[in-house]
Design a protein around this motif. Structure first.
Motif, PDB file in Angstrom:
ATOM      1  N   VAL A 109     -24.391  31.422   3.936  1.00 58.75           N
ATOM      2  CA  VAL A 109     -24.538  32.446   2.904  1.00 58.75           C
ATOM      3  C   VAL A 109     -23.656  33.666   3.189  1.00 58.75           C
ATOM      4  N   GLY A 110     -22.798  33.587   4.188  1.00 55.42           N
ATOM      5  CA  GLY A 110     -21.957  34.719   4.568  1.00 55.42           C
ATOM      6  C   GLY A 110     -20.724  34.850   3.695  1.00 55.42           C
ATOM      7  N   PHE A 111     -19.807  35.702   4.160  1.00 55.65           N
ATOM      8  CA  PHE A 111     -18.580  35.979   3.418  1.00 55.65           C
ATOM      9  C   PHE A 111     -17.359  35.343   4.074  1.00 55.65           C
ATOM     10  N   CYS A 112     -17.550  34.498   5.066  1.00 54.89           N
ATOM     11  CA  CYS A 112     -16.439  33.915   5.806  1.00 54.89           C
ATOM     12  C   CYS A 112     -15.689  32.902   4.949  1.00 54.89           C
ATOM     13  N   GLN A 113     -14.367  33.062   4.869  1.00 52.19           N
ATOM     14  CA  GLN A 113     -13.532  32.124   4.120  1.00 52.19           C
ATOM     15  C   GLN A 113     -13.277  30.856   4.927  1.00 52.19           C
ATOM     16  N   CYS A 114     -13.109  29.754   4.210  1.00 48.76           N
ATOM     17  CA  CYS A 114     -12.705  28.501   4.848  1.00 48.76           C
ATOM     18  C   CYS A 114     -11.242  28.592   5.277  1.00 48.76           C
ATOM     19  N   SER A 115     -10.794  27.587   6.030  1.00 49.73           N
ATOM     20  CA  SER A 115      -9.395  27.488   6.432  1.00 49.73           C
ATOM     21  C   SER A 115      -8.949  26.047   6.306  1.00 49.73           C
ATOM     22  N   LEU A 116      -7.720  25.856   5.853  1.00 41.85           N
ATOM     23  CA  LEU A 116      -7.202  24.515   5.567  1.00 41.85           C
ATOM     24  C   LEU A 116      -5.931  24.272   6.362  1.00 41.85           C
ATOM     25  N   LEU A 117      -5.809  23.090   6.961  1.00 40.44           N
ATOM     26  CA  LEU A 117      -4.622  22.704   7.725  1.00 40.44           C
ATOM     27  C   LEU A 117      -4.103  21.374   7.199  1.00 40.44           C
ATOM     28  N   ASP A 118      -2.839  21.344   6.773  1.00 39.16           N
ATOM     29  CA  ASP A 118      -2.209  20.130   6.259  1.00 39.16           C
ATOM     30  C   ASP A 118      -1.858  19.208   7.423  1.00 39.16           C
ATOM     31  N   ARG A 119      -2.403  18.000   7.402  1.00 38.18           N
ATOM     32  CA  ARG A 119      -2.126  17.010   8.455  1.00 38.18           C
ATOM     33  C   ARG A 119      -1.076  16.003   8.017  1.00 38.18           C
ATOM     34  N   GLU A 120      -0.518  16.164   6.810  1.00 38.53           N
ATOM     35  CA  GLU A 120       0.460  15.251   6.220  1.00 38.53           C
ATOM     36  C   GLU A 120      -0.208  13.922   5.872  1.00 38.53           C
ATOM     37  N   GLY A 121       0.497  13.114   5.114  1.00 40.62           N
ATOM     38  CA  GLY A 121      -0.045  11.819   4.714  1.00 40.62           C
ATOM     39  C   GLY A 121      -1.226  11.937   3.768  1.00 40.62           C
ATOM     40  N   GLY A 122      -1.331  13.070   3.058  1.00 43.20           N
ATOM     41  CA  GLY A 122      -2.419  13.224   2.108  1.00 43.20           C
ATOM     42  C   GLY A 122      -3.754  13.556   2.726  1.00 43.20           C
ATOM     43  N   HIS A 123      -3.749  14.083   3.957  1.00 44.02           N
ATOM     44  CA  HIS A 123      -4.993  14.463   4.619  1.00 44.02           C
ATOM     45  C   HIS A 123      -4.913  15.924   5.074  1.00 44.02           C
ATOM     46  N   TRP A 124      -6.078  16.565   5.094  1.00 45.77           N
ATOM     47  CA  TRP A 124      -6.185  17.955   5.542  1.00 45.77           C
ATOM     48  C   TRP A 124      -7.404  18.103   6.439  1.00 45.77           C
ATOM     49  N   LEU A 125      -7.351  19.104   7.324  1.00 40.07           N
ATOM     50  CA  LEU A 125      -8.539  19.537   8.042  1.00 40.07           C
ATOM     51  C   LEU A 125      -9.085  20.783   7.360  1.00 40.07           C
ATOM     52  N   LEU A 126     -10.375  20.779   7.078  1.00 34.01           N
ATOM     53  CA  LEU A 126     -11.028  21.914   6.443  1.00 34.01           C
ATOM     54  C   LEU A 126     -12.080  22.464   7.390  1.00 34.01           C
ATOM     55  N   ALA A 127     -11.934  23.732   7.763  1.00 35.93           N
ATOM     56  CA  ALA A 127     -12.933  24.408   8.599  1.00 35.93           C
ATOM     57  C   ALA A 127     -13.835  25.240   7.698  1.00 35.93           C
ATOM     58  N   VAL A 128     -15.142  25.028   7.813  1.00 37.35           N
ATOM     59  CA  VAL A 128     -16.108  25.740   6.974  1.00 37.35           C
ATOM     60  C   VAL A 128     -17.200  26.334   7.861  1.00 37.35           C
ATOM     61  N   PRO A 129     -17.706  27.522   7.503  1.00 35.78           N
ATOM     62  CA  PRO A 129     -18.838  28.074   8.260  1.00 35.78           C
ATOM     63  C   PRO A 129     -20.055  27.188   8.106  1.00 35.78           C
ATOM     64  N   GLY A 130     -20.791  26.974   9.197  1.00 38.79           N
ATOM     65  CA  GLY A 130     -21.924  26.059   9.186  1.00 38.79           C
ATOM     66  C   GLY A 130     -23.242  26.750   8.923  1.00 38.79           C
ATOM     67  N   ALA A 131     -24.308  25.933   8.855  1.00 44.22           N
ATOM     68  CA  ALA A 131     -25.656  26.457   8.624  1.00 44.22           C
ATOM     69  C   ALA A 131     -26.111  27.311   9.799  1.00 44.22           C
ATOM     70  N   ASP A 132     -25.758  26.885  11.023  1.00 40.07           N
ATOM     71  CA  ASP A 132     -26.046  27.688  12.205  1.00 40.07           C
ATOM     72  C   ASP A 132     -25.212  28.966  12.139  1.00 40.07           C
ATOM     73  N   MET A 133     -25.797  30.069  12.490  1.00 38.54           N
ATOM     74  CA  MET A 133     -25.146  31.372  12.344  1.00 38.54           C
ATOM     75  C   MET A 133     -23.762  31.438  12.979  1.00 38.54           C
ATOM     76  N   ALA A 134     -23.565  30.737  14.105  1.00 44.01           N
ATOM     77  CA  ALA A 134     -22.306  30.859  14.836  1.00 44.01           C
ATOM     78  C   ALA A 134     -21.433  29.614  14.735  1.00 44.01           C
ATOM     79  N   ALA A 135     -21.879  28.580  14.049  1.00 41.38           N
ATOM     80  CA  ALA A 135     -21.185  27.297  14.064  1.00 41.38           C
ATOM     81  C   ALA A 135     -20.099  27.219  12.989  1.00 41.38           C
ATOM     82  N   VAL A 136     -19.075  26.418  13.286  1.00 43.15           N
ATOM     83  CA  VAL A 136     -18.007  26.115  12.339  1.00 43.15           C
ATOM     84  C   VAL A 136     -17.856  24.597  12.281  1.00 43.15           C
ATOM     85  N   ARG A 137     -17.929  24.043  11.072  1.00 42.49           N
ATOM     86  CA  ARG A 137     -17.744  22.606  10.896  1.00 42.49           C
ATOM     87  C   ARG A 137     -16.295  22.324  10.506  1.00 42.49           C
ATOM     88  N   VAL A 138     -15.737  21.237  11.034  1.00 46.13           N
ATOM     89  CA  VAL A 138     -14.389  20.806  10.684  1.00 46.13           C
ATOM     90  C   VAL A 138     -14.502  19.424  10.048  1.00 46.13           C
TER      91      VAL A 138
END
Length: 254
Positions: A109-138
């Motif tokens: 529910v925070g204000f943290c923006q996601c981050s996207l990394l192009d891995r080429e070949g039509g794939h990306w890594l997406l980092a998103v803030p997690g449910a845990d206050m300090a966690a980040v899901r990739v």
């Protein structure tokens, strides 16, 4: 004697709410229309035509919840947006469509923006803030397969920003705070969006202060550089809580 800072080249109005995020889509569009995507606190994503300086369309996919982040995937026809409705939406904008084709629950529910990394070949890594206050899901896109979850050993609190970053040096700023940072594609200019209503430009190599730009009457919340193929057409845009987007032509000769 140093030259005074320039004025904006032009300003876009009409978002109806504070501007939280900006993303250019100008590359290979010399015969077409260069676009700017903006996300606002009223839940709308505006698609701006930079030739006419008017809105092409307005996307409503977050139920009125504030839009925190927008990004394109390879082309202007595939957009990804993050809102405070706890969703990251994937959009199909091809042939005039404006359809949400898929979504990911962020659980934050925070204000943290996601981050996207192009891995080429039509794939990306997406980092998103997690449910845990300090966690980040990739996650892997487009499969949405979990890659890992990052969580610090110490209690550091809720993440406020996510970005793949290579630390090379630091610089001390005396202004009250920074909302957003952006590095120009040629890795020569760093722009900061300030709580004091100002935009600061620094040389990226040595982090030397270059200019302070003043136009906005409220917090500057985001900055972005255009991806024009021709350097002298490059623009920098800044979005503010005053509901305006300013455009600047700065240091295009270096």
């Amino acid at each position: 004697m140093a030259l005074p800072p320039p004025d904006p080249q032009f300003v876009l109005r009409g978002t109806g709410a504070p501007v939280n995020t900006l993303h250019f889509c100008c590359r290979n569009q010399e015969q077409d229309k260069p676009l700017l995507f903006s996300g606002s606190a009223n839940g709308a994503v505006h698609v701006w035509n930079l030739r006419t300086r008017r809105t092409e369309s307005v996307l409503e996919g977050h139920g009125g919840a504030s839009v925190l982040w927008v990004q394109t995937l390879n082309s202007r026809d595939a957009l990804i947006s993050q809102g405070r409705d706890l969703r990251v939406c994937m959009w199909d904008l091809a042939e005039g469509r404006s359809v949400v084709t898929d979504s990911i629950l962020t659980e934050s529910v925070g204000f943290c923006q996601c981050s996207l990394l192009d891995r080429e070949g039509g794939h990306w890594l997406l980092a998103v803030p997690g449910a845990d206050m300090a966690a980040v899901r990739v996650l892997d896109l487009p499969s949405k397969t979990p890659v890992c979850t990052l969580k610090p050993d110490a209690k550091l609190g809720m993440p406020m920003c996510l970005k793949l970053w290579q630390l090379q040096d630091s610089v001390e700023l005396v202004n009250p705070g920074i909302s957003h940072l952006c590095i120009r594609e040629d890795r020569r200019i760093l722009a900061t969006a300030g709580w004091d209503h100002r935009i600061r430009l620094l040389g990226w190599k040595k982090l030397k202060p270059l200019a302070v730009l003043q136009y906005h009457t409220d917090i500057v919340q985001c900055v972005a550089f255009s991806d024009h193929d021709v350097p002298n057409k490059r623009l920098m845009a800044a979005g503010s809580k005053d509901q305006r987007i300013s455009f600047w032509s700065v240091y295009n000769q270096i």
